[in-house]
Write a protein that holds these residues in place. Structure first.
Motif, PDB file in Angstrom:
ATOM      1  N   ALA A 136      50.854  70.293  16.314  1.00  0.00           N
ATOM      2  CA  ALA A 136      52.085  70.233  17.122  1.00  0.00           C
ATOM      3  C   ALA A 136      52.629  68.618  17.824  1.00  0.00           C
ATOM      4  CB  ALA A 136      52.069  71.422  17.862  1.00  0.00           C
ATOM      5  N   ASP A 137      51.310  68.158  18.454  1.00  0.00           N
ATOM      6  CA  ASP A 137      52.271  67.728  19.142  1.00  0.00           C
ATOM      7  C   ASP A 137      52.464  66.181  18.570  1.00  0.00           C
ATOM      8  OD1 ASP A 137      51.427  68.883  21.822  1.00  0.00           O
ATOM      9  OD2 ASP A 137      49.596  67.893  21.615  1.00  0.00           O
ATOM     10  N   ILE A 138      51.928  66.199  17.561  1.00  0.00           N
ATOM     11  CA  ILE A 138      52.189  64.895  16.618  1.00  0.00           C
ATOM     12  C   ILE A 138      53.224  65.003  15.569  1.00  0.00           C
ATOM     13  CG2 ILE A 138      51.615  63.839  14.215  1.00  0.00           C
ATOM     14  CD1 ILE A 138      48.839  64.123  14.375  1.00  0.00           C
ATOM     15  N   ARG A 139      54.274  66.191  15.503  1.00  0.00           N
ATOM     16  CA  ARG A 139      55.287  66.808  15.397  1.00  0.00           C
ATOM     17  C   ARG A 139      56.277  66.376  16.394  1.00  0.00           C
ATOM     18  NH1 ARG A 139      58.017  71.353  15.905  1.00  0.00           N
ATOM     19  NH2 ARG A 139      56.010  72.006  16.661  1.00  0.00           N
ATOM     20  N   LEU A 140      56.736  66.665  17.468  1.00  0.00           N
ATOM     21  CA  LEU A 140      57.059  66.111  18.261  1.00  0.00           C
ATOM     22  C   LEU A 140      57.511  64.625  18.662  1.00  0.00           C
ATOM     23  CD1 LEU A 140      55.899  69.242  21.047  1.00  0.00           C
ATOM     24  CD2 LEU A 140      57.878  69.217  19.617  1.00  0.00           C
ATOM     25  N   ARG A 141      56.230  64.048  18.704  1.00  0.00           N
ATOM     26  CA  ARG A 141      56.292  62.464  18.918  1.00  0.00           C
ATOM     27  C   ARG A 141      56.970  62.055  17.611  1.00  0.00           C
ATOM     28  NH1 ARG A 141      52.946  59.255  21.366  1.00  0.00           N
ATOM     29  NH2 ARG A 141      53.623  56.985  20.254  1.00  0.00           N
ATOM     30  N   ALA A 142      56.642  62.698  16.288  1.00  0.00           N
ATOM     31  CA  ALA A 142      57.761  61.834  15.718  1.00  0.00           C
ATOM     32  C   ALA A 142      59.490  62.188  15.627  1.00  0.00           C
ATOM     33  CB  ALA A 142      57.176  62.719  14.328  1.00  0.00           C
ATOM     34  N   ALA A 143      59.704  63.722  15.995  1.00  0.00           N
ATOM     35  CA  ALA A 143      60.859  63.799  16.659  1.00  0.00           C
ATOM     36  C   ALA A 143      61.208  62.748  17.529  1.00  0.00           C
ATOM     37  CB  ALA A 143      61.221  64.545  16.571  1.00  0.00           C
ATOM     38  N   TYR A 144      60.854  63.031  18.610  1.00  0.00           N
ATOM     39  CA  TYR A 144      61.001  62.012  19.723  1.00  0.00           C
ATOM     40  C   TYR A 144      61.169  60.522  19.047  1.00  0.00           C
ATOM     41  CZ  TYR A 144      61.089  59.314  24.086  1.00  0.00           C
ATOM     42  OH  TYR A 144      61.417  58.164  24.490  1.00  0.00           O
ATOM     43  N   MET A 145      60.754  59.620  17.849  1.00  0.00           N
ATOM     44  CA  MET A 145      61.194  58.348  17.866  1.00  0.00           C
ATOM     45  C   MET A 145      61.534  58.308  16.446  1.00  0.00           C
ATOM     46  SD  MET A 145      58.085  56.873  19.641  1.00  0.00           S
ATOM     47  CE  MET A 145      58.696  55.798  17.952  1.00  0.00           C
ATOM     48  N   THR A 146      62.193  59.736  16.046  1.00  0.00           N
ATOM     49  CA  THR A 146      63.257  59.647  14.978  1.00  0.00           C
ATOM     50  C   THR A 146      64.455  59.605  15.590  1.00  0.00           C
ATOM     51  OG1 THR A 146      61.944  61.191  13.342  1.00  0.00           O
ATOM     52  CG2 THR A 146      64.574  60.287  13.370  1.00  0.00           C
ATOM     53  N   GLY A 147      64.768  60.138  16.907  1.00  0.00           N
ATOM     54  CA  GLY A 147      65.749  59.569  17.971  1.00  0.00           C
ATOM     55  C   GLY A 147      65.900  58.374  18.410  1.00  0.00           C
ATOM     56  N   PHE A 148      64.239  58.130  18.830  1.00  0.00           N
ATOM     57  CA  PHE A 148      65.224  56.436  19.915  1.00  0.00           C
ATOM     58  C   PHE A 148      65.021  55.849  18.450  1.00  0.00           C
ATOM     59  CE2 PHE A 148      62.664  53.216  21.472  1.00  0.00           C
ATOM     60  CZ  PHE A 148      62.766  52.950  22.828  1.00  0.00           C
ATOM     61  N   ASP A 149      64.788  55.627  17.410  1.00  0.00           N
ATOM     62  CA  ASP A 149      65.321  54.912  16.606  1.00  0.00           C
ATOM     63  C   ASP A 149      66.763  55.039  15.876  1.00  0.00           C
ATOM     64  OD1 ASP A 149      62.688  54.088  16.401  1.00  0.00           O
ATOM     65  OD2 ASP A 149      61.975  54.845  14.287  1.00  0.00           O
ATOM     66  N   GLN A 150      67.048  56.371  15.460  1.00  0.00           N
ATOM     67  CA  GLN A 150      68.658  56.041  15.323  1.00  0.00           C
ATOM     68  C   GLN A 150      69.764  56.092  16.353  1.00  0.00           C
ATOM     69  OE1 GLN A 150      69.903  60.187  13.630  1.00  0.00           O
ATOM     70  NE2 GLN A 150      68.247  60.220  12.280  1.00  0.00           N
ATOM     71  N   GLY A 151      68.976  55.849  17.924  1.00  0.00           N
ATOM     72  CA  GLY A 151      69.439  55.379  19.336  1.00  0.00           C
ATOM     73  C   GLY A 151      69.587  54.185  18.739  1.00  0.00           C
ATOM     74  N   GLY A 152      69.251  53.154  18.402  1.00  0.00           N
ATOM     75  CA  GLY A 152      69.110  51.602  18.423  1.00  0.00           C
ATOM     76  C   GLY A 152      67.707  51.322  18.903  1.00  0.00           C
ATOM     77  N   GLY A 153      66.996  52.443  19.693  1.00  0.00           N
ATOM     78  CA  GLY A 153      65.762  51.163  20.020  1.00  0.00           C
ATOM     79  C   GLY A 153      64.239  50.969  19.340  1.00  0.00           C
ATOM     80  N   ASP A 154      64.408  49.799  19.551  1.00  0.00           N
ATOM     81  CA  ASP A 154      63.453  49.236  18.439  1.00  0.00           C
ATOM     82  C   ASP A 154      61.615  48.813  19.396  1.00  0.00           C
ATOM     83  OD1 ASP A 154      61.770  47.930  16.104  1.00  0.00           O
ATOM     84  OD2 ASP A 154      63.490  45.797  16.068  1.00  0.00           O
ATOM     85  N   THR A 155      61.027  49.462  19.071  1.00  0.00           N
ATOM     86  CA  THR A 155      59.504  49.457  19.629  1.00  0.00           C
ATOM     87  C   THR A 155      58.429  48.295  18.928  1.00  0.00           C
ATOM     88  OG1 THR A 155      58.256  50.766  17.791  1.00  0.00           O
ATOM     89  CG2 THR A 155      59.111  51.508  19.920  1.00  0.00           C
ATOM     90  N   ASP A 156      59.775  47.208  17.689  1.00  0.00           N
ATOM     91  CA  ASP A 156      58.294  45.703  17.316  1.00  0.00           C
ATOM     92  C   ASP A 156      59.681  44.879  18.183  1.00  0.00           C
ATOM     93  OD1 ASP A 156      56.637  47.846  16.312  1.00  0.00           O
ATOM     94  OD2 ASP A 156      58.565  47.017  13.952  1.00  0.00           O
ATOM     95  N   ASP A 157      60.136  45.041  18.363  1.00  0.00           N
ATOM     96  CA  ASP A 157      61.370  43.894  19.437  1.00  0.00           C
ATOM     97  C   ASP A 157      60.287  44.069  21.166  1.00  0.00           C
ATOM     98  OD1 ASP A 157      63.031  42.208  20.530  1.00  0.00           O
ATOM     99  OD2 ASP A 157      64.456  43.192  20.063  1.00  0.00           O
ATOM    100  N   LEU A 158      60.393  42.377  21.846  1.00  0.00           N
ATOM    101  CA  LEU A 158      59.325  42.414  22.588  1.00  0.00           C
ATOM    102  C   LEU A 158      60.799  42.741  23.743  1.00  0.00           C
ATOM    103  CD1 LEU A 158      57.055  41.439  24.298  1.00  0.00           C
ATOM    104  CD2 LEU A 158      58.069  38.931  23.584  1.00  0.00           C
TER     105      LEU A 158
END
Length: 443
Positions: A136-158
């Motif tokens: 369940a935590d893995i599923r919620l984390r994946a949903a958060y990251m999907t929203g973060f990526d669609q909002g313009g976030g990029d965790t690979d960018d310093l």
């Protein structure tokens, strides 16, 4: 005479609200694993209980799944209603976007909205933690990251956070939109707070109750919107002394009606089109103005939800401004709790009650409640008398020598027969002492 409780009979569970298929499974579990005699070893009786619980597990899981489905449906419906009223923000829209575009359930849609909003607001990426590989935590984390990526976030960018923080302030704030903008100093009833025990008690003749047709408790389920359940509030008012002196107005498809006698049947609002027709028709507004003309009120309570609240919002400019304006809200249980709080603030003519918020607390010897200088304490059960409540002064002495405005001497010891009435009885005792007068030593 009440029939004996027989858990091995399916009709016993059907009568208590279980579905027939669930009732059959529960009765079969009791038939297969009945209770052992009281003289059986405790270990065997506990083992029998565990076997019966295991046999009923499918029913419990089905009930939990249904409750979860209803919870998610209510949450999504509430969010859609906020957006329809132009009250929702960017996160509300993102929640529905997560459901419609990605098929997320409620919890995952909320995490998707959190991630999307965090990215657009220039915040640090903070997805929920995964505890011990919990799916369940893995599923919620994946949903958060999907929203973060669609909002313009990029965790690979310093420099991702700095870049988004610079861009975020440049995004213009959306202008507020209201279907029915309130007049100056006229707040919409939908924005009023829920009832509390903080305002001072008010006599019934200076109280206004505006109630939706379903909340009158006098409509059949087929007449209520889609057969949905509503809190029956008006019957709770009938048992209060002098409550008939209050002004009660019903909101229905025909407009605004006074409640001077029991209402047998009124028309129900079913669609948004009914609300629009009611708003466009000048007759209901004139009727409401006539019902309120020449009356002075100290407080208003709106006990209406959904379409009935929309109809009242459209006529907000006709409502008087009072020092206390509240409305019931949320679930059926909470609506009834809010309504009872409002009922408790009503006083009879010539009666005085103490005002203010009652502070509740737990101590080693039982429940306590404080109002002003008085403390009500549960003193336990006394055989043959009932449950004892003591009202004390700050120094711990009994509150002796207090008299009501009617001339009745208050006793610091209150006896009740049912412990379920403990909180209401303690609150009523504190209110009575709070509005009492202390006798002088000479008297």
């Amino acid at each position: 005479m009440m029939s004996a409780f027989d858990p091995a009979d399916p009709q016993t569970w059907v009568a208590r609200g279980r579905r027939p298929d669930h009732a059959a499974i529960m009765a079969r579990a009791w038939q297969t694993f009945p209770d052992l005699p009281n003289d059986a070893p405790a270990a065997q009786r506990m083992a029998r209980t565990r076997e019966r619980v295991q046999a009923m597990r499918p029913v419990m899981e089905a009930i939990q799944a249904e409750q979860e489905r209803q919870r998610q449906a209510r949450n999504f419906a509430f969010t859609q209603e906020r957006i329809a009223r132009s009250e929702g923000d960017e996160r509300d829209a993102a929640i529905l976007r997560g459901r419609d575009n990605h098929g997320y359930d409620w919890d995952a849609s909320v995490q998707f909205a959190y991630g999307l909003y965090a990215a657009r607001a220039g915040w640090i990426c903070r997805p929920p933690e995964v505890r011990n590989g919990n799916p369940a935590d893995i599923r919620l984390r994946a949903a958060y990251m999907t929203g973060f990526d669609q909002g313009g976030g990029d965790t690979d960018d310093l420099f991702d956070v700095a870049r988004r923080a610079l861009v975020a302030p440049e995004r213009p704030a959306p202008a507020p939109r209201l279907k029915n903008p309130p007049d100056r100093a006229r707040p919409l009833p939908s924005t009023w707070p829920k009832p509390s025990d903080t305002p001072r008690p008010t006599t019934w003749r200076r109280r206004l109750l505006i109630i939706g047709a379903p909340e009158t408790g006098m409509l059949s389920k087929t007449e209520i919107n889609g057969g949905l359940a509503h809190a029956a509030l008006l019957p709770l008012l009938r048992d209060r002394p002098e409550a008939d002196q209050a002004t009660i107005i019903v909101v229905c498809a025909g407009g605004f009606l006074p409640v001077t006698e029991p209402v047998v049947r009124v028309a129900a609002l079913r669609t948004a089109g009914d609300v629009e027709r009611l708003t466009a028709n000048p007759a209901p507004a004139a009727a409401l103005a006539a019902l309120l003309a020449g009356r002075d009120f100290d407080e208003i309570l709106v006990a209406a939800q959904g379409l009935y609240l929309d109809a009242l919002d459209a006529h907000a400019k006709l409502l008087p401004l009072c020092r206390v304006m509240e409305r019931t809200r949320n679930s059926l249980i909470q609506q009834k709790a809010h309504f009872r709080i409002w009922l408790d603030r009503g006083v009879r003519s010539g009666e005085t009650l103490g005002a203010g918020h009652i502070r509740w607390g737990k101590v080693a010897n039982g429940l306590t409640a404080r109002l002003g200088e008085f403390t009500a304490r549960y003193a336990g059960k006394e055989q043959g008398r009932g449950h004892r409540i003591l009202v004390e002064l700050p120094n711990g002495d009994p509150a002796n020598g207090f008299m009501t405005v009617r001339g009745d001497l208050l006793q610091p010891e209150i006896l009740i027969t049912n412990q379920k009435h403990l909180r209401p009885s303690m609150a009523a005792g504190l209110r009575a002492f709070g509005g009492a007068t202390r006798l002088s030593p000479a008297s």
